[in-house]
Design a protein around this motif. Structure first.
Motif, short mmCIF file in Angstrom:
data_model
loop_
_atom_site.label_atom_id
_atom_site.label_comp_id
_atom_site.label_asym_id
_atom_site.label_seq_id
_atom_site.Cartn_x
_atom_site.Cartn_y
_atom_site.Cartn_z
N SER A 178 -5.36 6.72 3.57
CA SER A 178 -5.87 6.69 2.05
C SER A 178 -5.15 7.96 1.29
CB SER A 178 -7.28 7.02 2.15
OG SER A 178 -7.46 8.28 2.86
N GLU A 179 -4.58 8.80 1.92
CA GLU A 179 -3.78 9.86 1.21
C GLU A 179 -2.36 9.30 0.76
OE1 GLU A 179 -1.77 14.22 2.31
OE2 GLU A 179 -3.10 13.18 3.64
N LYS A 180 -1.71 8.57 1.60
CA LYS A 180 -0.24 8.12 1.56
C LYS A 180 -0.17 6.70 0.84
CE LYS A 180 1.80 12.07 3.04
NZ LYS A 180 2.40 13.08 2.13
N GLU A 181 -0.95 5.92 0.95
CA GLU A 181 -0.67 4.57 0.63
C GLU A 181 -0.56 4.43 -0.72
OE1 GLU A 181 -2.63 0.06 0.92
OE2 GLU A 181 -3.10 1.39 2.43
N PRO A 182 -1.18 5.25 -1.94
CA PRO A 182 -0.92 5.09 -3.07
C PRO A 182 0.49 5.28 -3.58
CG PRO A 182 -3.21 6.13 -2.87
CD PRO A 182 -2.17 5.90 -1.60
N HIS A 183 1.20 6.25 -2.83
CA HIS A 183 2.63 6.53 -3.28
C HIS A 183 3.48 5.42 -2.44
CE1 HIS A 183 1.11 10.47 -3.96
NE2 HIS A 183 0.78 10.73 -2.91
N LEU A 184 3.21 4.64 -1.45
CA LEU A 184 3.92 3.74 -0.96
C LEU A 184 3.72 2.44 -2.01
CD1 LEU A 184 3.28 4.01 2.96
CD2 LEU A 184 5.31 4.51 1.69
N LEU A 185 2.60 2.35 -2.57
CA LEU A 185 2.44 1.03 -3.64
C LEU A 185 3.44 1.47 -4.68
CD1 LEU A 185 0.95 -1.16 -4.75
CD2 LEU A 185 -0.86 0.36 -5.43
N GLU A 186 3.44 2.69 -5.29
CA GLU A 186 4.26 2.87 -6.33
C GLU A 186 5.68 2.75 -5.92
OE1 GLU A 186 3.30 3.70 -9.55
OE2 GLU A 186 1.41 3.27 -8.76
N LYS A 187 6.10 2.77 -4.71
CA LYS A 187 7.53 2.40 -4.20
C LYS A 187 7.57 0.99 -4.23
CE LYS A 187 11.67 2.96 -3.08
NZ LYS A 187 12.85 3.36 -3.72
#
Length: 430
Positions: free
Chosen positions: A240-249
């Motif tokens: 939950s912490e890192k997935e939003p950053h991967l989505l932006e990529k």
């Protein structure tokens, strides 16, 4: 007079433009060996759960066509075995496959996720186990086989969703909440509507993560060429912490049709293996829930339904016209199971049905009443929304195309070739 001749007479004033082939240059960074990249990502993962000898390990797989999925899953299976675990696969795809265990297993077999190919058996069931509730009281359920495993690993592609926006869209969290929740869990997650989807996905997934701290996700990002761009393995609360950053990529890598406004879009094929709603609204600019956006098309024609979709024609409602070929392949049971679960009647509405491809083209052009009579109709013709490196454009778009740096014109204008039944003799898309 035949039905086809009847429509030919009605649409006799509509002409089909000539087309040129174009290549679109896009970001092509990708991993050379997805198997090796997966193994390395697992070993690099912070706090990857310790696997004890004999531990059962559930590897959850979805219904989308993911590049190199077989190699990625095989890498996970082999790594788990090397650590002493006993891996097995489950379908994690909500209500897809007609909301049946057999239908969901068949989808995995379509992607060659057989025991022979990946080294682990499939355990498919629609039964779920309730493991808790969200703060708002939504019941949280997951696949019974996953709930009984010592460790859960999810192989999920992270990408923008087709019908909602938020910090978390399609990816690991969605597979946890909707995929593993099966039909019941998917229905619960959709129960407050698409405007609440991102929050529901997050809330439900966090309940699962808290109950199963050994849960781990293999986050797959693809580039615009449908190649594996990168593989990241996240464990526990890091998901939950890192997935939003991967989505932006992932969003930054999405292909786009580089025209703001056109008269018509021709789509050779749609299917659940290509996108949840058959054709990705992020590409077509047409969504049952988010309306119309650039690229904005006045008429959309769909000619085929993929075999891998197993007759699920979800998304056909976003087209204005289709063919008898698609209509004959439309299975109401598998399509409507998806619609009922998602509370989405719009994406499954049957558009106008024409006898053949030629008349479907003419119908889509006929309703594009704003077409420029001087420069000609502006039409984009794609294979599907996963294959955006090469497509066709009409002569009316040539002037605009010549000003777009990453678009290269590859042919002279040509008439669309049809067979004696009025169906397209497929062009060379390469």
């Amino acid at each position: 007079m035949t039905t086809a001749q009847f429509y030919e007479d009605l649409l006799s004033a509509v002409s089909i433009p000539r087309f040129v082939k174009v290549h679109q240059r896009m970001e092509d960074t990708h991993v050379e060996n997805p198997y090796t990249a997966t193994v390395e990502a697992i070993h690099k993962c912070e706090n990857f759960p310790k696997i004890k000898q004999g531990d059962s390990v559930c590897i959850a797989c979805g219904s989308r066509e993911i590049a190199h999925l077989k190699e990625i899953v095989r890498a996970a299976v082999d790594t788990v075995k090397a650590m002493g675990g006993n891996p097995f696969l489950i379908p994690a795809m909500g209500s897809h496959g007609g909301a049946t265990a057999e239908g969901q297993k068949e989808i995995l077999l379509t992607y060659k996720l057989t025991e022979h190919e990946v080294g682990a058996p499939i355990r498919s069931s629609m039964e779920t186990v309730e493991i808790g509730k969200t703060a708002e009281g939504l019941a949280v359920r997951i696949d019974k086989y996953a709930a009984a495993a010592d460790l859960i690993i999810l192989a999920a592609r992270i990408k923008p969703h087709t019908d909602f926006r938020g910090p978390v869209e399609s990816g690991i969290m969605k597979m946890i909440s909707i995929g593993m929740g099966k039909q019941y869990g998917a229905s619960i997650c959709h129960s407050l509507g698409f405007p609440r989807m991102s929050q529901n996905v997050t809330d439900i997934a966090n309940v699962v993560i808290a109950a199963f701290p050994k849960i781990t996700g293999i986050g797959i990002i693809e580039n615009a060429y449908h190649h594996t761009h990168s593989i990241t393995v996240l464990s526990g609360s890091r998901i939950s912490e890192k997935e939003p950053h991967l989505l932006e990529k992932a969003k930054s890598l999405m292909p786009k049709i580089p025209f703001e406004k056109c008269d018509a879009l021709f789509v050779n094929e749609i299917g659940k293996n290509i996108s949840g709603p058959g054709m990705d609204p992020n590409i077509t600019g047409r969504s049952a829930f988010m309306g119309r956006s650039a690229p904005d098309f006045d008429g959309i024609a769909v000619f085929n339904l993929t075999e891998e979709s197993h007759h699920n024609a979800n998304g056909i409602g976003n087209a204005d016209v289709t063919t008898e070929r698609v209509y004959r392949n439309f299975d109401m049971r598998s399509t409507y199971a998806n619609s009922i679960t998602c509370m989405d009647p719009f994406s499954v509405k049957i558009p106008v049905v024409m006898p053949n491809d030629k008349l479907a083209m003419k119908y889509a052009l006929g309703i594009a009443y704003k077409a420029d009579p001087i420069h000609g109709q502006k039409v984009v013709w794609i294979r599907n929304t996963l294959s955006m490196d090469s497509y066709m454009i009409s002569e009316g778009l040539l002037d605009s195309a010549q000003k777009i740096k990453n678009l290269k014109i590859m042919s002279e204008p040509q008439e669309v070739p049809f067979d004696s039944n009025g169906n397209i003799i497929q062009p060379d898309w390469t």
